[in-house]
Design an enzyme around this catalytic site. Structure first.
Site, PDB file in Angstrom:
ATOM      1  N   ILE A  31       2.193  -4.586  -2.320  1.00 30.69           N
ATOM      2  CA  ILE A  31       2.655  -5.409  -3.451  1.00 30.69           C
ATOM      3  C   ILE A  31       4.168  -5.254  -3.666  1.00 30.69           C
ATOM      4  O   ILE A  31       4.809  -6.148  -4.222  1.00 30.69           O
ATOM      5  CB  ILE A  31       1.850  -5.037  -4.724  1.00 30.69           C
ATOM      6  N   ASN A  86       1.171   8.893   3.392  1.00 29.54           N
ATOM      7  CA  ASN A  86       1.585   9.826   2.347  1.00 29.54           C
ATOM      8  C   ASN A  86       0.349  10.591   1.886  1.00 29.54           C
ATOM      9  O   ASN A  86      -0.696   9.986   1.623  1.00 29.54           O
ATOM     10  CB  ASN A  86       2.216   9.067   1.172  1.00 29.54           C
ATOM     11  N   HIS A  99      -4.711   5.577   2.721  1.00 28.43           N
ATOM     12  CA  HIS A  99      -4.132   4.321   3.222  1.00 28.43           C
ATOM     13  C   HIS A  99      -3.028   4.629   4.212  1.00 28.43           C
ATOM     14  O   HIS A  99      -2.328   5.626   4.085  1.00 28.43           O
ATOM     15  CB  HIS A  99      -3.600   3.450   2.078  1.00 28.43           C
ATOM     16  N   MET A 100      -2.886   3.752   5.173  1.00 28.82           N
ATOM     17  CA  MET A 100      -1.784   3.812   6.125  1.00 28.82           C
ATOM     18  C   MET A 100      -0.804   2.706   5.771  1.00 28.82           C
ATOM     19  O   MET A 100      -1.206   1.552   5.604  1.00 28.82           O
ATOM     20  CB  MET A 100      -2.278   3.573   7.552  1.00 28.82           C
TER      21      MET A 100
HETATM   22  P1  5GP Z   1       1.554   5.684  -1.754  1.00 28.24           P
HETATM   23  O1  5GP Z   1       2.826   6.098  -2.455  1.00 28.24           O
HETATM   24  O2  5GP Z   1       0.322   6.113  -2.501  1.00 28.24           O
HETATM   25  O3  5GP Z   1       1.536   6.044  -0.307  1.00 28.24           O
HETATM   26  O4  5GP Z   1       1.606   4.110  -1.728  1.00 28.24           O
HETATM   27  C1  5GP Z   1       0.849   3.273  -2.527  1.00 28.24           C
HETATM   28  C2  5GP Z   1       1.308   1.868  -2.234  1.00 28.24           C
HETATM   29  O5  5GP Z   1       0.385   0.968  -2.786  1.00 28.24           O
HETATM   30  C3  5GP Z   1       2.679   1.528  -2.832  1.00 28.24           C
HETATM   31  O6  5GP Z   1       3.578   1.150  -1.784  1.00 28.24           O
HETATM   32  C4  5GP Z   1       2.377   0.364  -3.783  1.00 28.24           C
HETATM   33  O7  5GP Z   1       3.390  -0.620  -3.764  1.00 28.24           O
HETATM   34  C5  5GP Z   1       1.060  -0.161  -3.259  1.00 28.24           C
HETATM   35  N1  5GP Z   1       0.191  -0.735  -4.271  1.00 28.24           N
HETATM   36  C6  5GP Z   1      -0.174  -0.171  -5.452  1.00 28.24           C
HETATM   37  N2  5GP Z   1      -1.012  -0.995  -6.128  1.00 28.24           N
HETATM   38  C7  5GP Z   1      -1.186  -2.090  -5.349  1.00 28.24           C
HETATM   39  C8  5GP Z   1      -1.949  -3.289  -5.518  1.00 28.24           C
HETATM   40  O8  5GP Z   1      -2.638  -3.515  -6.504  1.00 28.24           O
HETATM   41  N3  5GP Z   1      -1.901  -4.199  -4.499  1.00 28.24           N
HETATM   42  C9  5GP Z   1      -1.158  -3.982  -3.378  1.00 28.24           C
HETATM   43  N4  5GP Z   1      -1.150  -4.940  -2.448  1.00 28.24           N
HETATM   44  N5  5GP Z   1      -0.422  -2.867  -3.184  1.00 28.24           N
HETATM   45  C10 5GP Z   1      -0.437  -1.926  -4.166  1.00 28.24           C
END
Ligand code: 5GP
Ligand code: ZN
Length: 116
Positions: A31, A86, A99-100
């Site tokens: 997003i 992460n 997640h990747m």
């Molecule tokens: P993390 O920091 O946990 O590795 O990354 C989480 C990622 O998820 C972030 O880059 C954030 O922008 C993305 N993200 C969080 N909520 C949503 C959502 O509702 N939809 C999408 N498409 N991405 C999300």
């Protein structure tokens, strides 16, 4: 898992534009993209993080890597890409569902930050 945003995306309860989906895995654009190509690959099943994954998750995670490679190419990062997982507070994980991140071109992603 209730109240997990990525479980809800995987179940189709929150909309996301899937660039890939199968029975176990979905992929969709981040997003808040950090690069021209920035796709998230997740298991539909709730796994908290790489640190919480068990040997029984390893085949699934291997498949996620294969999916990541094919998506990076099909989304336009044809000359390489970076996969980031992460993990936990040290790794800066914000969404506690494995997640990747696939980040990629057309320009080089750049060096990892040096913090030593
Ligand atoms: P993390 O920091 O946990 O590795 O990354 C989480 C990622 O998820 C972030 O880059 C954030 O922008 C993305 N993200 C969080 N909520 C949503 C959502 O509702 N939809 C999408 N498409 N991405 C999300
Ligand atoms: Zn979840």
């Amino acid at each position: 898992m209730t109240d997990c945003i990525f479980c809800k995306i995987g179940a189709g309860e929150i909309p996301a534009k899937f660039v890939y989906e199968d029975e176990d895995i979905v992929a969709f654009p981040d997003i808040q993209p950090q690069r021209p190509v920035h796709i998230l690959v997740i298991p539909r099943r709730h796994i908290v993080s790489l640190a919480e994954a068990t040997p029984s998750d390893e085949a699934l995670m291997g498949r996620m890597l294969g999916v990541a490679n094919r998506i990076a190419t099909s989304q336009g990062s044809t000359d390489g890409f970076r996969v980031i997982i992460n993990t936990g507070p040290i790794g800066g994980q914000e969404v506690m569902h494995l997640h990747m991140h696939i980040v990629g071109g057309p320009d080089p992603v750049g060096p990892m930050l040096k913090r030593v």
